[in-house]
Write a protein that holds these residues in place. Sequence first.
Motif, short mmCIF file in Angstrom:
data_model
loop_
_atom_site.label_atom_id
_atom_site.label_comp_id
_atom_site.label_asym_id
_atom_site.label_seq_id
_atom_site.Cartn_x
_atom_site.Cartn_y
_atom_site.Cartn_z
N ASN A 112 -12.27 17.80 28.44
CA ASN A 112 -13.68 17.68 28.79
C ASN A 112 -14.55 18.74 28.09
O ASN A 112 -15.39 19.37 28.70
N SER A 145 -20.04 17.79 25.21
CA SER A 145 -21.28 17.68 25.98
C SER A 145 -21.62 16.20 26.13
O SER A 145 -20.99 15.33 25.53
N THR A 146 -22.62 15.91 26.92
CA THR A 146 -23.06 14.53 27.10
C THR A 146 -23.46 13.92 25.76
O THR A 146 -23.11 12.78 25.45
N GLU A 147 -24.17 14.69 24.95
CA GLU A 147 -24.59 14.21 23.64
C GLU A 147 -23.38 13.92 22.75
O GLU A 147 -23.32 12.90 22.05
N LYS A 150 -20.40 13.18 23.74
CA LYS A 150 -19.72 11.99 24.27
C LYS A 150 -20.39 10.72 23.78
O LYS A 150 -19.73 9.73 23.47
N MET A 151 -21.71 10.76 23.68
CA MET A 151 -22.45 9.60 23.15
C MET A 151 -22.11 9.40 21.66
O MET A 151 -21.95 8.27 21.21
#
Length: 127
Positions: free
Chosen positions: A12, A15-17, A19-20
């Motif tokens: 994990n 970051s969210t970005e 992951k996108m």
Amino acid sequence: MIVKVSVLIMNNQFSTEEKMISSKFQQSIRSTFMTLVSFHEVEYSYDRKFLIDSFEQHRKILKQMIEKHLSDKSNERIDNFMDVFTCPTFFDFFFGTIKSKDNSKANQDILLLRNDIANGLKCLLEN
């Protein structure tokens, strides 16, 4: 490289970005793999420019994904790997030079190799 990216995902670390970006990479590479299978199955459908552009895009996306996590050496490895797939003669060798009516040993070997690669990609796409 795949192992390093997998470790980052499993721990994990993205970051969210990122992951996108990873999701975008997966969709993009899947589409390219489906295209490679299609080029194998449909004679005279090969498009060198499309493949080179696709792999250049994959290089860019992959580097965006790992830039904050891996070393410059890993970036160089990505470049070395992608340089093979963006070399104009690489895919020409598999798709552009083979004649379906040519029964030479070299031609048959290339067709067998191409068939094995296409079957392997189909298996990846099914999972």
